[in-house]
Design a protein around this motif. Structure first.
Motif, PDB file in Angstrom:
ATOM      1  N   TYR A  51      -1.773   7.213  10.253  1.00  0.00           N
ATOM      2  CA  TYR A  51      -2.425   6.586   8.882  1.00  0.00           C
ATOM      3  C   TYR A  51      -3.811   5.947   9.094  1.00  0.00           C
ATOM      4  O   TYR A  51      -4.366   6.246   8.091  1.00  0.00           O
ATOM      5  CB  TYR A  51      -1.351   5.378   8.609  1.00  0.00           C
ATOM      6  N   ILE A  52      -4.094   5.232   9.976  1.00  0.00           N
ATOM      7  CA  ILE A  52      -5.380   4.653  10.209  1.00  0.00           C
ATOM      8  C   ILE A  52      -6.335   5.904  10.107  1.00  0.00           C
ATOM      9  O   ILE A  52      -7.488   5.731   9.563  1.00  0.00           O
ATOM     10  CB  ILE A  52      -5.546   3.864  11.570  1.00  0.00           C
ATOM     11  N   TYR A  53      -6.074   7.058  10.716  1.00  0.00           N
ATOM     12  CA  TYR A  53      -7.187   8.015  10.839  1.00  0.00           C
ATOM     13  C   TYR A  53      -7.232   8.906   9.585  1.00  0.00           C
ATOM     14  O   TYR A  53      -8.316   9.018   8.986  1.00  0.00           O
ATOM     15  CB  TYR A  53      -6.535   9.188  11.978  1.00  0.00           C
ATOM     16  N   GLU A  54      -5.853   8.889   8.754  1.00  0.00           N
ATOM     17  CA  GLU A  54      -5.922   9.407   7.492  1.00  0.00           C
ATOM     18  C   GLU A  54      -6.832   8.609   6.460  1.00  0.00           C
ATOM     19  O   GLU A  54      -7.337   9.322   5.541  1.00  0.00           O
ATOM     20  CB  GLU A  54      -4.674   9.721   6.785  1.00  0.00           C
ATOM     21  N   THR A  55      -6.757   7.540   6.578  1.00  0.00           N
ATOM     22  CA  THR A  55      -7.385   6.442   5.799  1.00  0.00           C
ATOM     23  C   THR A  55      -8.800   5.850   6.091  1.00  0.00           C
ATOM     24  O   THR A  55      -9.450   5.063   5.194  1.00  0.00           O
ATOM     25  CB  THR A  55      -6.540   5.246   5.366  1.00  0.00           C
ATOM     26  N   ASP A  56      -9.130   6.436   7.153  1.00  0.00           N
ATOM     27  CA  ASP A  56     -10.553   5.777   7.877  1.00  0.00           C
ATOM     28  C   ASP A  56     -10.402   4.425   7.867  1.00  0.00           C
ATOM     29  O   ASP A  56     -11.368   3.647   7.519  1.00  0.00           O
ATOM     30  CB  ASP A  56     -11.595   6.413   7.023  1.00  0.00           C
ATOM     31  N   TRP A  57      -9.505   3.669   8.342  1.00  0.00           N
ATOM     32  CA  TRP A  57      -9.369   2.346   8.445  1.00  0.00           C
ATOM     33  C   TRP A  57     -10.096   1.889   9.586  1.00  0.00           C
ATOM     34  O   TRP A  57     -10.037   2.211  10.630  1.00  0.00           O
ATOM     35  CB  TRP A  57      -8.014   1.719   8.556  1.00  0.00           C
TER      36      TRP A  57
ATOM     37  N   ILE B  63       0.805  -1.132  -0.127  1.00  0.00           N
ATOM     38  CA  ILE B  63      -0.133  -0.047  -0.066  1.00  0.00           C
ATOM     39  C   ILE B  63       0.764   1.283   0.026  1.00  0.00           C
ATOM     40  O   ILE B  63       0.714   2.116  -0.735  1.00  0.00           O
ATOM     41  CB  ILE B  63      -0.841   0.074   1.309  1.00  0.00           C
ATOM     42  N   ALA B  64       2.016   1.122   0.828  1.00  0.00           N
ATOM     43  CA  ALA B  64       2.760   2.545   0.996  1.00  0.00           C
ATOM     44  C   ALA B  64       4.236   2.022   1.476  1.00  0.00           C
ATOM     45  O   ALA B  64       4.521   0.999   2.122  1.00  0.00           O
ATOM     46  CB  ALA B  64       2.138   3.472   2.014  1.00  0.00           C
ATOM     47  N   GLN B  65       5.102   2.676   1.084  1.00  0.00           N
ATOM     48  CA  GLN B  65       6.428   2.632   1.490  1.00  0.00           C
ATOM     49  C   GLN B  65       7.077   3.951   1.937  1.00  0.00           C
ATOM     50  O   GLN B  65       6.804   5.062   1.484  1.00  0.00           O
ATOM     51  CB  GLN B  65       7.325   1.954   0.386  1.00  0.00           C
ATOM     52  N   ASN B  66       7.802   3.866   3.159  1.00  0.00           N
ATOM     53  CA  ASN B  66       8.184   5.059   3.588  1.00  0.00           C
ATOM     54  C   ASN B  66       7.385   6.090   4.157  1.00  0.00           C
ATOM     55  O   ASN B  66       7.521   7.207   3.691  1.00  0.00           O
ATOM     56  CB  ASN B  66       9.572   5.621   2.696  1.00  0.00           C
ATOM     57  N   TYR B  67       5.993   5.750   4.870  1.00  0.00           N
ATOM     58  CA  TYR B  67       5.323   6.567   5.120  1.00  0.00           C
ATOM     59  C   TYR B  67       5.743   7.517   6.216  1.00  0.00           C
ATOM     60  O   TYR B  67       6.214   6.869   7.400  1.00  0.00           O
ATOM     61  CB  TYR B  67       3.824   5.967   5.546  1.00  0.00           C
ATOM     62  N   ARG B  68       5.811   8.797   6.149  1.00  0.00           N
ATOM     63  CA  ARG B  68       6.211   9.549   7.338  1.00  0.00           C
ATOM     64  C   ARG B  68       5.181  10.233   7.995  1.00  0.00           C
ATOM     65  O   ARG B  68       4.300  10.831   7.612  1.00  0.00           O
ATOM     66  CB  ARG B  68       7.227  10.501   6.933  1.00  0.00           C
ATOM     67  N   TYR B  69       5.284  10.458   9.424  1.00  0.00           N
ATOM     68  CA  TYR B  69       4.430  11.329  10.192  1.00  0.00           C
ATOM     69  C   TYR B  69       5.266  11.718  11.296  1.00  0.00           C
ATOM     70  O   TYR B  69       5.884  11.430  12.158  1.00  0.00           O
ATOM     71  CB  TYR B  69       3.279  10.486  10.938  1.00  0.00           C
TER      72      TYR B  69
ATOM     73  N   LEU C 221      -6.262  -7.815   6.745  1.00  0.00           N
ATOM     74  CA  LEU C 221      -5.362  -6.758   8.204  1.00  0.00           C
ATOM     75  C   LEU C 221      -4.660  -5.774   7.228  1.00  0.00           C
ATOM     76  O   LEU C 221      -4.044  -5.873   5.988  1.00  0.00           O
ATOM     77  CB  LEU C 221      -4.407  -7.786   8.670  1.00  0.00           C
ATOM     78  N   LEU C 222      -4.540  -4.665   7.719  1.00  0.00           N
ATOM     79  CA  LEU C 222      -3.475  -3.541   7.588  1.00  0.00           C
ATOM     80  C   LEU C 222      -2.080  -3.990   8.433  1.00  0.00           C
ATOM     81  O   LEU C 222      -2.189  -3.968   9.569  1.00  0.00           O
ATOM     82  CB  LEU C 222      -4.023  -2.314   7.951  1.00  0.00           C
ATOM     83  N   VAL C 223      -0.951  -4.137   7.570  1.00  0.00           N
ATOM     84  CA  VAL C 223       0.333  -4.513   8.289  1.00  0.00           C
ATOM     85  C   VAL C 223       1.267  -3.395   8.114  1.00  0.00           C
ATOM     86  O   VAL C 223       1.412  -3.124   7.028  1.00  0.00           O
ATOM     87  CB  VAL C 223       0.796  -5.860   7.584  1.00  0.00           C
TER      88      VAL C 223
ATOM     89  N   LEU D  86       6.521   4.143  15.911  1.00  0.00           N
ATOM     90  CA  LEU D  86       5.762   3.339  14.740  1.00  0.00           C
ATOM     91  C   LEU D  86       4.203   3.309  15.017  1.00  0.00           C
ATOM     92  O   LEU D  86       3.388   3.585  14.144  1.00  0.00           O
ATOM     93  CB  LEU D  86       6.251   1.957  14.783  1.00  0.00           C
ATOM     94  N   VAL D  87       3.678   3.180  16.322  1.00  0.00           N
ATOM     95  CA  VAL D  87       2.345   3.145  16.694  1.00  0.00           C
ATOM     96  C   VAL D  87       1.711   4.487  16.377  1.00  0.00           C
ATOM     97  O   VAL D  87       0.528   4.595  15.995  1.00  0.00           O
ATOM     98  CB  VAL D  87       2.410   2.801  18.139  1.00  0.00           C
ATOM     99  N   LYS D  88       2.534   5.600  16.598  1.00  0.00           N
ATOM    100  CA  LYS D  88       1.797   6.754  16.524  1.00  0.00           C
ATOM    101  C   LYS D  88       1.985   7.162  15.322  1.00  0.00           C
ATOM    102  O   LYS D  88       0.581   7.857  14.689  1.00  0.00           O
ATOM    103  CB  LYS D  88       3.005   7.996  16.941  1.00  0.00           C
TER     104      LYS D  88
END
Length: 118
Positions: free
Chosen positions: A83-89, A27-33, A47-49, A76-78
């Motif tokens: 990401y979960i919030y942004e994508t409404d998972w 789905i994504a690589q090197n996602y930054r927050y 599952l979203l892994v 990582l959890v943060k």
């Protein structure tokens, strides 16, 4: 870019290809927050892994999973929460670690630790 950064990026690409070969969807690589980065985000069996990739050119200093400490897990959890919030998972998630190992002959091997923490 430093050589260890190049090795890390190459390991992430190899791990992504290896996981895709096992049926994972990248789905994504090197996602930054903020100060956190998730190496790989994949979907597998509903599952979203979130995957942390660690490269080692041997095991003399320990295995990959030993280098994901409490502070790294917290980051990582943060980032995953964002990401979960942004994508409404709304389904289940999992945190994995993939160790990418290069032996003396240059052969690449993988160790996958599913549900490694949370």
């Amino acid at each position: 870019m430093a050589e260890h950064n190049d090795s890390g990026r190459k390991a992430e690409t190899l791990a992504a290809e290896w996981l895709q070969g096992k049926g994972y969807e990248l789905i994504a690589q090197n996602y930054r927050y903020k100060h956190a980065e998730i190496d790989l985000i994949l979907k597998h069996k509903g599952l979203l892994v979130f995957v942390e990739v660690k490269f080692r050119s041997g095991t003399g200093f320990g295995y990959a999973e030993e280098f994901v400490d409490y502070a790294k897990k917290k980051l990582l959890v943060k980032a995953a929460d964002q990401y979960i919030y942004e994508t409404d998972w709304h389904n289940d998630i999992r945190f994995d670690i993939v160790g990418v190992y290069k032996d003396r002959s240059g052969t690449i091997n993988f160790r996958h630790f599913e549900d490694a923490f949370y």
